[in-house]
Write a protein that holds these residues in place. Structure first.
Motif, PDB file in Angstrom:
ATOM      1  N   GLY A 162       0.837  -1.181   0.000  1.00 50.94           N
ATOM      2  CA  GLY A 162       0.000   0.000   0.000  1.00 50.94           C
ATOM      3  C   GLY A 162       0.879   1.241   0.000  1.00 50.94           C
ATOM      4  N   HIS A 163       0.247   2.399  -0.046  1.00 53.22           N
ATOM      5  CA  HIS A 163       1.025   3.632   0.038  1.00 53.22           C
ATOM      6  C   HIS A 163       0.205   4.736   0.698  1.00 53.22           C
ATOM      7  CE1 HIS A 163      -1.040   4.352  -3.866  1.00 53.22           C
ATOM      8  NE2 HIS A 163      -1.028   5.607  -3.448  1.00 53.22           N
ATOM      9  N   VAL A 164       0.933   5.694   1.199  1.00 52.80           N
ATOM     10  CA  VAL A 164       0.335   6.888   1.785  1.00 52.80           C
ATOM     11  C   VAL A 164       1.067   8.087   1.197  1.00 52.80           C
ATOM     12  CG1 VAL A 164       1.848   6.834   3.810  1.00 52.80           C
ATOM     13  CG2 VAL A 164      -0.294   8.067   3.937  1.00 52.80           C
ATOM     14  N   ILE A 165       0.313   9.133   0.919  1.00 55.54           N
ATOM     15  CA  ILE A 165       0.889  10.382   0.432  1.00 55.54           C
ATOM     16  C   ILE A 165       0.872  11.364   1.584  1.00 55.54           C
ATOM     17  CG2 ILE A 165       0.634  12.311  -1.165  1.00 55.54           C
ATOM     18  CD1 ILE A 165      -0.619  10.325  -3.141  1.00 55.54           C
ATOM     19  N   MET A 166       2.051  11.824   1.961  1.00 53.97           N
ATOM     20  CA  MET A 166       2.184  12.794   3.048  1.00 53.97           C
ATOM     21  C   MET A 166       2.274  14.196   2.453  1.00 53.97           C
ATOM     22  SD  MET A 166       2.286  11.247   6.042  1.00 53.97           S
ATOM     23  CE  MET A 166       3.147  12.363   7.140  1.00 53.97           C
ATOM     24  N   ARG A 167       1.410  15.051   2.921  1.00 57.73           N
ATOM     25  CA  ARG A 167       1.453  16.464   2.543  1.00 57.73           C
ATOM     26  C   ARG A 167       1.863  17.220   3.792  1.00 57.73           C
ATOM     27  NH1 ARG A 167      -3.486  20.001   0.047  1.00 57.73           N
ATOM     28  NH2 ARG A 167      -2.275  21.888  -0.289  1.00 57.73           N
ATOM     29  N   GLY A 168       3.116  17.624   3.821  1.00 57.84           N
ATOM     30  CA  GLY A 168       3.653  18.221   5.032  1.00 57.84           C
ATOM     31  C   GLY A 168       3.855  17.139   6.071  1.00 57.84           C
ATOM     32  N   PHE A 169       3.239  17.312   7.232  1.00 59.62           N
ATOM     33  CA  PHE A 169       3.380  16.338   8.310  1.00 59.62           C
ATOM     34  C   PHE A 169       2.090  15.563   8.563  1.00 59.62           C
ATOM     35  CE2 PHE A 169       6.553  19.665   9.479  1.00 59.62           C
ATOM     36  CZ  PHE A 169       7.654  18.908   9.140  1.00 59.62           C
ATOM     37  N   ARG A 170       1.180  15.569   7.613  1.00 55.71           N
ATOM     38  CA  ARG A 170      -0.089  14.852   7.738  1.00 55.71           C
ATOM     39  C   ARG A 170      -0.310  13.973   6.515  1.00 55.71           C
ATOM     40  NH1 ARG A 170      -1.408  14.848  12.711  1.00 55.71           N
ATOM     41  NH2 ARG A 170      -1.486  16.889  13.652  1.00 55.71           N
ATOM     42  N   PRO A 171      -0.945  12.808   6.723  1.00 56.93           N
ATOM     43  CA  PRO A 171      -1.279  11.971   5.561  1.00 56.93           C
ATOM     44  C   PRO A 171      -2.414  12.607   4.767  1.00 56.93           C
ATOM     45  CG  PRO A 171      -1.943  10.897   7.616  1.00 56.93           C
ATOM     46  CD  PRO A 171      -1.241  12.157   7.985  1.00 56.93           C
ATOM     47  N   ALA A 172      -2.213  12.748   3.475  1.00 60.15           N
ATOM     48  CA  ALA A 172      -3.229  13.346   2.613  1.00 60.15           C
ATOM     49  C   ALA A 172      -4.141  12.277   2.016  1.00 60.15           C
ATOM     50  CB  ALA A 172      -2.575  14.154   1.497  1.00 60.15           C
ATOM     51  N   SER A 173      -3.583  11.125   1.663  1.00 59.93           N
ATOM     52  CA  SER A 173      -4.411  10.046   1.122  1.00 59.93           C
ATOM     53  C   SER A 173      -3.743   8.704   1.377  1.00 59.93           C
ATOM     54  CB  SER A 173      -4.668  10.245  -0.370  1.00 59.93           C
ATOM     55  OG  SER A 173      -3.474  10.098  -1.095  1.00 59.93           O
ATOM     56  N   TRP A 174      -4.577   7.692   1.483  1.00 58.08           N
ATOM     57  CA  TRP A 174      -4.122   6.328   1.744  1.00 58.08           C
ATOM     58  C   TRP A 174      -4.586   5.434   0.608  1.00 58.08           C
ATOM     59  CZ3 TRP A 174      -1.401   4.742   6.042  1.00 58.08           C
ATOM     60  CH2 TRP A 174      -1.333   5.636   7.103  1.00 58.08           C
ATOM     61  N   HIS A 175      -3.794   4.415   0.320  1.00 62.00           N
ATOM     62  CA  HIS A 175      -4.236   3.342  -0.568  1.00 62.00           C
ATOM     63  C   HIS A 175      -3.828   2.024   0.085  1.00 62.00           C
ATOM     64  CE1 HIS A 175      -5.179   0.893  -3.966  1.00 62.00           C
ATOM     65  NE2 HIS A 175      -3.967   0.379  -3.925  1.00 62.00           N
ATOM     66  N   ILE A 176      -4.832   1.288   0.527  1.00 59.44           N
ATOM     67  CA  ILE A 176      -4.608  -0.048   1.087  1.00 59.44           C
ATOM     68  C   ILE A 176      -5.416  -0.995   0.208  1.00 59.44           C
ATOM     69  CG2 ILE A 176      -4.895  -1.541   3.092  1.00 59.44           C
ATOM     70  CD1 ILE A 176      -4.645   0.988   4.816  1.00 59.44           C
ATOM     71  N   PRO A 177      -4.738  -1.841  -0.564  1.00 60.39           N
ATOM     72  CA  PRO A 177      -5.451  -2.684  -1.523  1.00 60.39           C
ATOM     73  C   PRO A 177      -6.298  -3.746  -0.827  1.00 60.39           C
ATOM     74  CG  PRO A 177      -3.159  -3.337  -1.408  1.00 60.39           C
ATOM     75  CD  PRO A 177      -3.303  -2.100  -0.569  1.00 60.39           C
ATOM     76  N   PRO A 178      -7.271  -4.298  -1.547  1.00 61.05           N
ATOM     77  CA  PRO A 178      -8.059  -5.403  -0.978  1.00 61.05           C
ATOM     78  C   PRO A 178      -7.131  -6.563  -0.644  1.00 61.05           C
ATOM     79  CG  PRO A 178      -9.043  -4.620  -3.023  1.00 61.05           C
ATOM     80  CD  PRO A 178      -7.731  -3.938  -2.889  1.00 61.05           C
ATOM     81  N   HIS A 179      -7.383  -7.196   0.469  1.00 62.64           N
ATOM     82  CA  HIS A 179      -6.520  -8.270   0.919  1.00 62.64           C
ATOM     83  C   HIS A 179      -7.335  -9.349   1.611  1.00 62.64           C
ATOM     84  CE1 HIS A 179      -6.781  -5.123   3.975  1.00 62.64           C
ATOM     85  NE2 HIS A 179      -6.810  -6.108   4.863  1.00 62.64           N
ATOM     86  N   ARG A 180      -6.778 -10.538   1.671  1.00 62.23           N
ATOM     87  CA  ARG A 180      -7.447 -11.666   2.301  1.00 62.23           C
ATOM     88  C   ARG A 180      -7.394 -11.503   3.817  1.00 62.23           C
ATOM     89  NH1 ARG A 180      -5.410 -17.276   0.454  1.00 62.23           N
ATOM     90  NH2 ARG A 180      -6.640 -16.600  -1.298  1.00 62.23           N
ATOM     91  N   MET A 181      -8.535 -11.725   4.436  1.00 57.87           N
ATOM     92  CA  MET A 181      -8.592 -11.660   5.895  1.00 57.87           C
ATOM     93  C   MET A 181      -8.496 -13.083   6.448  1.00 57.87           C
ATOM     94  SD  MET A 181      -8.690  -8.508   6.590  1.00 57.87           S
ATOM     95  CE  MET A 181      -9.008  -8.569   8.328  1.00 57.87           C
ATOM     96  N   PRO A 182      -7.811 -13.239   7.580  1.00 51.94           N
ATOM     97  CA  PRO A 182      -7.686 -14.590   8.154  1.00 51.94           C
ATOM     98  C   PRO A 182      -9.038 -15.105   8.661  1.00 51.94           C
ATOM     99  CG  PRO A 182      -6.762 -12.956   9.635  1.00 51.94           C
ATOM    100  CD  PRO A 182      -7.142 -12.231   8.376  1.00 51.94           C
ATOM    101  N   ASP A 183      -9.194 -16.397   8.632  1.00 53.76           N
ATOM    102  CA  ASP A 183     -10.438 -17.017   9.100  1.00 53.76           C
ATOM    103  C   ASP A 183     -10.534 -17.043  10.595  1.00 53.76           C
ATOM    104  OD1 ASP A 183     -11.204 -17.471   6.515  1.00 53.76           O
ATOM    105  OD2 ASP A 183     -10.196 -19.416   6.428  1.00 53.76           O
TER     106      ASP A 183
END
Length: 100
Positions: free
Chosen positions: A79-100
């Motif tokens: 995944g990735h995060v875009i930092m604008r200054g000292f705060r996260p501006a946007s996040w991308h966390i892809p779909p992922h398998r969750m444990p059972d």
């Protein structure tokens, strides 16, 4: 006079380096916190590129941070995060398998 410019240049470079280190430490803390909130295992983080424009074409200085995580301890996702200054501006966390 040139010594003054040299000292000023060195001070500016030092300040920018210090600010970049501070941003990196904050980004790692935000990423760690987000992974804990989602119940994910954080594997590693890396600083990507600095850019002047975002995907919408707006002008501002921002930094991209990549991170790898795992939900079940076997698969790894990026995944990735875009930092604008000292705060996260946007996040991308892809779909992922969750444990059972």
């Amino acid at each position: 006079m040139e010594n003054l410019f040299g000292i000023l240049l060195l001070a500016i470079v030092g300040y920018l380096f210090w600010q970049q280190r501070r941003q990196t430490e904050l980004a790692q803390a935000f990423i760690h916190q987000r992974c804990e909130q989602l119940g994910l295992q954080l594997l590693n983080t890396a600083r990507g590129a600095h850019q002047w424009r975002d995907l919408q074409g707006r002008w501002y200085w921002h930094t991209l941070y990549w991170f790898e995580f795992s939900a079940d301890g076997v698969d790894a996702y990026q995944g990735h995060v875009i930092m604008r200054g000292f705060r996260p501006a946007s996040w991308h966390i892809p779909p992922h398998r969750m444990p059972d």
